[in-house]
Design a protein around this motif. Sequence first.
Motif, PDB file in Angstrom:
ATOM      1  N   ILE A 114      36.264  40.477  53.290  1.00  0.00           N
ATOM      2  CA  ILE A 114      36.388  41.325  54.481  1.00  0.00           C
ATOM      3  C   ILE A 114      35.899  40.633  55.751  1.00  0.00           C
ATOM      4  O   ILE A 114      36.528  40.751  56.803  1.00  0.00           O
ATOM      5  N   GLY A 115      34.829  39.861  55.671  1.00  0.00           N
ATOM      6  CA  GLY A 115      34.345  39.132  56.849  1.00  0.00           C
ATOM      7  C   GLY A 115      35.351  38.100  57.325  1.00  0.00           C
ATOM      8  O   GLY A 115      35.563  37.927  58.529  1.00  0.00           O
ATOM      9  N   GLU A 116      35.990  37.427  56.386  1.00  0.00           N
ATOM     10  CA  GLU A 116      37.028  36.441  56.726  1.00  0.00           C
ATOM     11  C   GLU A 116      38.242  37.140  57.328  1.00  0.00           C
ATOM     12  O   GLU A 116      38.840  36.655  58.280  1.00  0.00           O
ATOM     13  N   LEU A 117      38.609  38.283  56.776  1.00  0.00           N
ATOM     14  CA  LEU A 117      39.716  39.058  57.330  1.00  0.00           C
ATOM     15  C   LEU A 117      39.453  39.379  58.796  1.00  0.00           C
ATOM     16  O   LEU A 117      40.306  39.139  59.656  1.00  0.00           O
ATOM     17  N   ILE A 118      38.273  39.903  59.099  1.00  0.00           N
ATOM     18  CA  ILE A 118      37.942  40.279  60.476  1.00  0.00           C
ATOM     19  C   ILE A 118      37.931  39.038  61.377  1.00  0.00           C
ATOM     20  O   ILE A 118      38.463  39.070  62.493  1.00  0.00           O
ATOM     21  N   SER A 126      48.495  40.154  48.113  1.00  0.00           N
ATOM     22  CA  SER A 126      47.331  39.757  48.887  1.00  0.00           C
ATOM     23  C   SER A 126      46.359  40.924  48.831  1.00  0.00           C
ATOM     24  O   SER A 126      46.734  42.042  48.475  1.00  0.00           O
ATOM     25  N   GLY A 127      45.112  40.649  49.166  1.00  0.00           N
ATOM     26  CA  GLY A 127      44.121  41.702  49.105  1.00  0.00           C
ATOM     27  C   GLY A 127      42.893  41.377  49.925  1.00  0.00           C
ATOM     28  O   GLY A 127      42.755  40.283  50.475  1.00  0.00           O
ATOM     29  N   VAL A 128      42.018  42.349  49.985  1.00  0.00           N
ATOM     30  CA  VAL A 128      40.757  42.224  50.720  1.00  0.00           C
ATOM     31  C   VAL A 128      39.643  42.708  49.796  1.00  0.00           C
ATOM     32  O   VAL A 128      39.775  43.744  49.144  1.00  0.00           O
ATOM     33  N   PHE A 129      38.559  41.948  49.755  1.00  0.00           N
ATOM     34  CA  PHE A 129      37.445  42.290  48.882  1.00  0.00           C
ATOM     35  C   PHE A 129      36.117  42.110  49.618  1.00  0.00           C
ATOM     36  O   PHE A 129      36.071  41.529  50.695  1.00  0.00           O
ATOM     37  N   VAL A 130      35.070  42.623  49.000  1.00  0.00           N
ATOM     38  CA  VAL A 130      33.712  42.467  49.520  1.00  0.00           C
ATOM     39  C   VAL A 130      33.010  41.433  48.644  1.00  0.00           C
ATOM     40  O   VAL A 130      33.083  41.505  47.419  1.00  0.00           O
ATOM     41  N   TYR A 162      29.582  31.213  48.797  1.00  0.00           N
ATOM     42  CA  TYR A 162      30.437  32.219  49.434  1.00  0.00           C
ATOM     43  C   TYR A 162      31.875  31.720  49.418  1.00  0.00           C
ATOM     44  O   TYR A 162      32.157  30.573  49.768  1.00  0.00           O
ATOM     45  N   LYS A 163      32.792  32.579  48.996  1.00  0.00           N
ATOM     46  CA  LYS A 163      34.214  32.244  48.974  1.00  0.00           C
ATOM     47  C   LYS A 163      34.941  33.174  49.942  1.00  0.00           C
ATOM     48  O   LYS A 163      35.107  34.359  49.643  1.00  0.00           O
ATOM     49  N   PRO A 164      35.369  32.658  51.089  1.00  0.00           N
ATOM     50  CA  PRO A 164      36.053  33.515  52.049  1.00  0.00           C
ATOM     51  C   PRO A 164      37.439  33.947  51.575  1.00  0.00           C
ATOM     52  O   PRO A 164      37.997  34.924  52.071  1.00  0.00           O
ATOM     53  N   GLN A 165      37.973  33.212  50.589  1.00  0.00           N
ATOM     54  CA  GLN A 165      39.291  33.560  50.074  1.00  0.00           C
ATOM     55  C   GLN A 165      39.406  33.037  48.650  1.00  0.00           C
ATOM     56  O   GLN A 165      38.827  32.011  48.310  1.00  0.00           O
ATOM     57  N   ILE A 166      40.140  33.773  47.828  1.00  0.00           N
ATOM     58  CA  ILE A 166      40.441  33.296  46.487  1.00  0.00           C
ATOM     59  C   ILE A 166      41.947  33.316  46.300  1.00  0.00           C
ATOM     60  O   ILE A 166      42.641  34.180  46.841  1.00  0.00           O
TER      61      ILE A 166
END
Length: 146
Positions: free
Chosen positions: A68-72, A36-40, A52-56
């Motif tokens: 990162i916005g989706e993570l928060i 898993s990961g976090v991206f901008v 906009y893709k909140p997750q891939i």
Amino acid sequence: MTQFDTIRNDGRLLYEYIRGSHLYGLNNENSDMDTSGVFVCTRDELFGCVGYKPQITDSRHDNTWFEIGELIRLLLKSNPTMLEALFVPKDKIIGKVHPLMQMVIDHREQFISKQCFNPFFGYAKSQIEKISRSEARRVGKECRSR
């Protein structure tokens, strides 16, 4: 080139880690590697010029990265998967952690509250139900084979 490669090559990857059975030491020789990961997101995604893709996620759901916005957003809802991401041991982190993500990790306790109970209870309950269904199918097969 995959979406993951593009994000990595653009320098937009903030954090990547091993999850699933390998994270918890429950893997066996047949276990695949889940990450898993976090991206901008890109500037164009941020301003709405492109989708906009909140997750891939890859086709097998072995690799899932969150913007990162989706993570928060999910952390503020006490999402168990996102909270787990903040407590990954260093030996399960892939590559370097970006300073922005390190700041989130350094303040992970800020996301722990009484609000965590319901999401974690719901997750635990769903896992117990999943195991129970699996066990019922196994017992059913054994009964039919007699």
